[in-house]
Structures are given as structure tokens and as C-alpha cells.
Scaffold this motif. Structure first.
Motif, PDB file in Angstrom:
ATOM      1  N   GLY A  79      38.813  35.738  37.444  1.00  0.00           N
ATOM      2  CA  GLY A  79      38.457  36.394  38.689  1.00  0.00           C
ATOM      3  C   GLY A  79      37.616  35.502  39.557  1.00  0.00           C
ATOM      4  N   PHE A  80      37.890  35.518  40.869  1.00  0.00           N
ATOM      5  CA  PHE A  80      37.073  34.714  41.755  1.00  0.00           C
ATOM      6  C   PHE A  80      36.903  35.345  43.130  1.00  0.00           C
ATOM      7  N   ARG A  81      37.474  36.520  43.379  1.00  0.00           N
ATOM      8  CA  ARG A  81      37.438  37.101  44.714  1.00  0.00           C
ATOM      9  C   ARG A  81      36.205  37.959  44.972  1.00  0.00           C
ATOM     10  N   GLY A  82      35.524  38.410  43.930  1.00  0.00           N
ATOM     11  CA  GLY A  82      34.357  39.253  44.137  1.00  0.00           C
ATOM     12  C   GLY A  82      34.705  40.661  44.571  1.00  0.00           C
ATOM     13  N   GLU A  83      35.799  41.215  44.055  1.00  0.00           N
ATOM     14  CA  GLU A  83      36.247  42.545  44.477  1.00  0.00           C
ATOM     15  C   GLU A  83      36.114  43.616  43.401  1.00  0.00           C
ATOM     16  N   ALA A  84      36.264  43.243  42.143  1.00  0.00           N
ATOM     17  CA  ALA A  84      36.434  44.236  41.079  1.00  0.00           C
ATOM     18  C   ALA A  84      35.243  45.161  40.919  1.00  0.00           C
ATOM     19  N   LEU A  85      34.052  44.625  40.721  1.00  0.00           N
ATOM     20  CA  LEU A  85      32.877  45.468  40.483  1.00  0.00           C
ATOM     21  C   LEU A  85      32.512  46.267  41.723  1.00  0.00           C
ATOM     22  N   GLN A 134      41.601  35.127  53.714  1.00  0.00           N
ATOM     23  CA  GLN A 134      42.481  34.166  53.059  1.00  0.00           C
ATOM     24  C   GLN A 134      42.417  34.271  51.537  1.00  0.00           C
ATOM     25  N   ILE A 135      41.248  34.626  51.019  1.00  0.00           N
ATOM     26  CA  ILE A 135      41.034  34.608  49.573  1.00  0.00           C
ATOM     27  C   ILE A 135      41.318  35.950  48.924  1.00  0.00           C
ATOM     28  N   CYS A 136      40.896  37.022  49.567  1.00  0.00           N
ATOM     29  CA  CYS A 136      40.875  38.330  48.901  1.00  0.00           C
ATOM     30  C   CYS A 136      42.192  39.068  49.027  1.00  0.00           C
ATOM     31  N   ALA A 137      42.461  39.870  48.008  1.00  0.00           N
ATOM     32  CA  ALA A 137      43.751  40.547  47.904  1.00  0.00           C
ATOM     33  C   ALA A 137      43.692  42.016  48.298  1.00  0.00           C
ATOM     34  N   GLY A 138      42.504  42.553  48.510  1.00  0.00           N
ATOM     35  CA  GLY A 138      42.379  43.965  48.826  1.00  0.00           C
ATOM     36  C   GLY A 138      42.819  44.853  47.691  1.00  0.00           C
ATOM     37  N   GLN A 139      42.682  44.373  46.484  1.00  0.00           N
ATOM     38  CA  GLN A 139      43.168  45.113  45.330  1.00  0.00           C
ATOM     39  C   GLN A 139      42.329  46.365  45.093  1.00  0.00           C
ATOM     40  N   VAL A 140      42.950  47.394  44.545  1.00  0.00           N
ATOM     41  CA  VAL A 140      42.280  48.654  44.284  1.00  0.00           C
ATOM     42  C   VAL A 140      42.562  49.060  42.847  1.00  0.00           C
ATOM     43  N   VAL A 141      41.559  49.546  42.147  1.00  0.00           N
ATOM     44  CA  VAL A 141      41.735  50.054  40.788  1.00  0.00           C
ATOM     45  C   VAL A 141      42.430  51.408  40.889  1.00  0.00           C
ATOM     46  N   VAL A 142      43.561  51.548  40.211  1.00  0.00           N
ATOM     47  CA  VAL A 142      44.347  52.776  40.353  1.00  0.00           C
ATOM     48  C   VAL A 142      44.444  53.582  39.066  1.00  0.00           C
ATOM     49  N   ASP A 143      44.030  53.001  37.925  1.00  0.00           N
ATOM     50  CA  ASP A 143      44.138  53.750  36.676  1.00  0.00           C
ATOM     51  C   ASP A 143      43.170  53.185  35.647  1.00  0.00           C
ATOM     52  N   LEU A 144      43.177  53.771  34.465  1.00  0.00           N
ATOM     53  CA  LEU A 144      42.279  53.353  33.392  1.00  0.00           C
ATOM     54  C   LEU A 144      42.525  51.897  33.000  1.00  0.00           C
ATOM     55  N   GLU A 171      38.420  40.877  32.136  1.00  0.00           N
ATOM     56  CA  GLU A 171      38.539  39.532  32.696  1.00  0.00           C
ATOM     57  C   GLU A 171      37.170  38.972  33.090  1.00  0.00           C
ATOM     58  N   ASN A 172      36.287  39.829  33.607  1.00  0.00           N
ATOM     59  CA  ASN A 172      34.927  39.378  33.887  1.00  0.00           C
ATOM     60  C   ASN A 172      34.233  38.937  32.604  1.00  0.00           C
ATOM     61  N   ALA A 173      34.447  39.701  31.530  1.00  0.00           N
ATOM     62  CA  ALA A 173      33.831  39.352  30.250  1.00  0.00           C
ATOM     63  C   ALA A 173      34.374  38.027  29.727  1.00  0.00           C
ATOM     64  N   LEU A 174      35.679  37.812  29.835  1.00  0.00           N
ATOM     65  CA  LEU A 174      36.284  36.570  29.358  1.00  0.00           C
ATOM     66  C   LEU A 174      35.753  35.356  30.114  1.00  0.00           C
ATOM     67  N   ASP A 175      35.454  35.531  31.396  1.00  0.00           N
ATOM     68  CA  ASP A 175      34.909  34.422  32.187  1.00  0.00           C
ATOM     69  C   ASP A 175      33.536  33.977  31.689  1.00  0.00           C
ATOM     70  N   ALA A 184      28.110  43.523  44.791  1.00  0.00           N
ATOM     71  CA  ALA A 184      28.226  43.251  46.223  1.00  0.00           C
ATOM     72  C   ALA A 184      29.673  42.915  46.576  1.00  0.00           C
ATOM     73  N   LYS A 185      30.089  43.311  47.763  1.00  0.00           N
ATOM     74  CA  LYS A 185      31.464  43.067  48.202  1.00  0.00           C
ATOM     75  C   LYS A 185      31.677  41.591  48.504  1.00  0.00           C
ATOM     76  N   HIS A 186      32.760  41.037  47.960  1.00  0.00           N
ATOM     77  CA  HIS A 186      33.152  39.653  48.195  1.00  0.00           C
ATOM     78  C   HIS A 186      32.028  38.676  47.867  1.00  0.00           C
TER      79      HIS A 186
END
Length: 211
Positions: free
Chosen positions: A104-110, A18-28, A37-41, A78-80
Motif C-alpha cells: 500500500g502506498f496511497r494512504g486511503e485504507a485506514l 494521479q496516485i489515488c484510486a478512490g477505492q472503497v471498502v465494500v465487504d469484510l 497488507e498494512n501489517a505485511l508492510d 489521515a486522508k492521503h
């Protein structure tokens, strides 16, 4: 006295869909955006973005924010896992007003970045510590224990992404080939982000921000 920062916890599997978007880093630009965004938080006064070999060999984002508390550090990739919420209902709860206003709140980026590059490393220090700590995470998002060590730095966090897309050789080759054009797109994105930040600061302060 400021309230203690929420600790990082894994989101329950039943809530992930319900929460996560399955986003993937695709470029620089996508990689830097997630780190920025993590830094801004962390509510910093200053953020630096450094690119080595135009970002092909190393992406580095440095902030002077709150730093990551020691108990949370093993869960950074860690994932999610996130400190912003624990379940889907928290998105609409009064107690998470500050959380859902974060970037950010999904726990996906790192987690995604650690899967794509050779390694992700951190140097972080909180106000309660006299020294910072250096940590490395491998592609399994696990701390490389032999690499962990104390390291001097001011309060805040440095995140380093080494050789983005190294785990995907074909994408890596295309990434390196197009690195100059990706860097131009990144700069445009950073300019837009800076203008938005200044605009938000003007609205909050009720006076004109200095350029």
C-alpha cells in the motif's frame, strides 16, 4: 544497523488524482485485506486476524512488525497520508524501489475504514519504546485525545475496526445479514494470500518452504 523508517506525510493535492484510486471498502474481505497488507508492510514474522461476532462487531489484525513511530501516529487515519511516497514521480524513482514494492502506498485504507465504522483503534510499540500506546480515531479521522494511553504490548501493531459500516445503516444491516457468507469469502482470500506468500518465500530463499 537498519535504516530509519520513512515518516508519514500528506500527499500534495496536485498529486492525489494521479496516485489515488478512490477505492472503497465494500465487504469484510476488503476490510481485512487492507489491514493485512498494512501489517505485511511492517515486515512481521507473525500476523493474527481475529473476528468478534464473525467480524460484525470487531475486526482485529495483530502483527509483530516494526510498530508505528510516535510522530507518525496522529496521521494514521489521515486522508492521503503515507510514508511510501510524496508525489507521482516517486513511483518511477530509484529511491522508492522498496516503497512501490510494498502493498500500500496511497494512504486511503485506514482513512476509508475510519469513515465507515464507529471507531478505529491502535495499540502500537516500536523497538525503542518500553511501553506501547493505545489510540482511537473517530469518523473525522481525528485522534480522540482523552482515550490515548500507555498500554503494554510487544513490538508491533494491533489495529481494531469497531462495527464496520456503522456509519451507513442500510449497508450495515445487509453486512450483518450476510456476515456468514462474507466470512467464508474472507477465509478463501486468506488461504490464497498465504499460498502466495509461501510461493514468494520459496522463490526468495531458493529452497522449499515448510508447510
Amino acid at each position: 544497523m537498519a535504516a530509519a523508517a520513512a515518516s508519514i506525510k500528506a500527499i500534495a493535492p496536485s498529486e492525489v488524482r494521479q496516485i489515488c484510486a478512490g477505492q472503497v471498502v465494500v465487504d469484510l474481505g476488503g476490510a481485512v485485506k487492507e489491514l493485512l497488507e498494512n501489517a505485511l508492510d511492517a515486515k512481521p514474522r507473525c500476523i493474527q486476524v481475529r473476528l468478534h461476532d464473525l467480524g460484525a462487531s470487531l475486526i482485529e489484525v495483530i502483527d509483530d512488525g516494526a510498530g508505528v513511530p510516535p510522530p507518525d501516529r496522529p496521521l494514521l487515519c489521515a486522508k492521503h497520508a503515507t510514508s511510501k511516497l510524496t508525489n507521482f514521480d516517486d513511483l518511477y524513482s530509484d529511491k522508492t524501489d522498496e516503497a512501490v514494492c510494498s502493498f500500500g502506498f496511497r494512504g486511503e485504507a485506514l482513512f476509508s475504514l475510519s469513515q465507515l465504522c464507529d471507531k478505529v483503534s491502535f495499540i502500537t510499540r516500536t523497538a525503542q519504546e518500553s511501553m506501547g500506546e493505545y489510540l482511537e480515531f473517530d469518523r473525522s479521522s481525528t485522534v480522540v485525545s482523552k482515550a490515548t494511553k500507555k498500554q503494554a504490548r510487544e513490538r508491533g501493531t494491533t489495529v481494531q475496526v469497531h462495527n464496520l459500516f456503522a456509519a451507513l445503516p442500510v449497508r450495515r444491516a445487509d453486512f450483518v445479514k450476510r456476515i456468514k457468507s462474507q466470512r467464508i469469502k474472507l477465509f478463501k482470500m486468506l488461504q490464497v494470500s498465504a499460498k502466495k506468500s509461501l510461493g514468494g518465500e520459496r522463490r526468495r530463499s531458493g529452497r522449499r518452504a515448510k508447510a
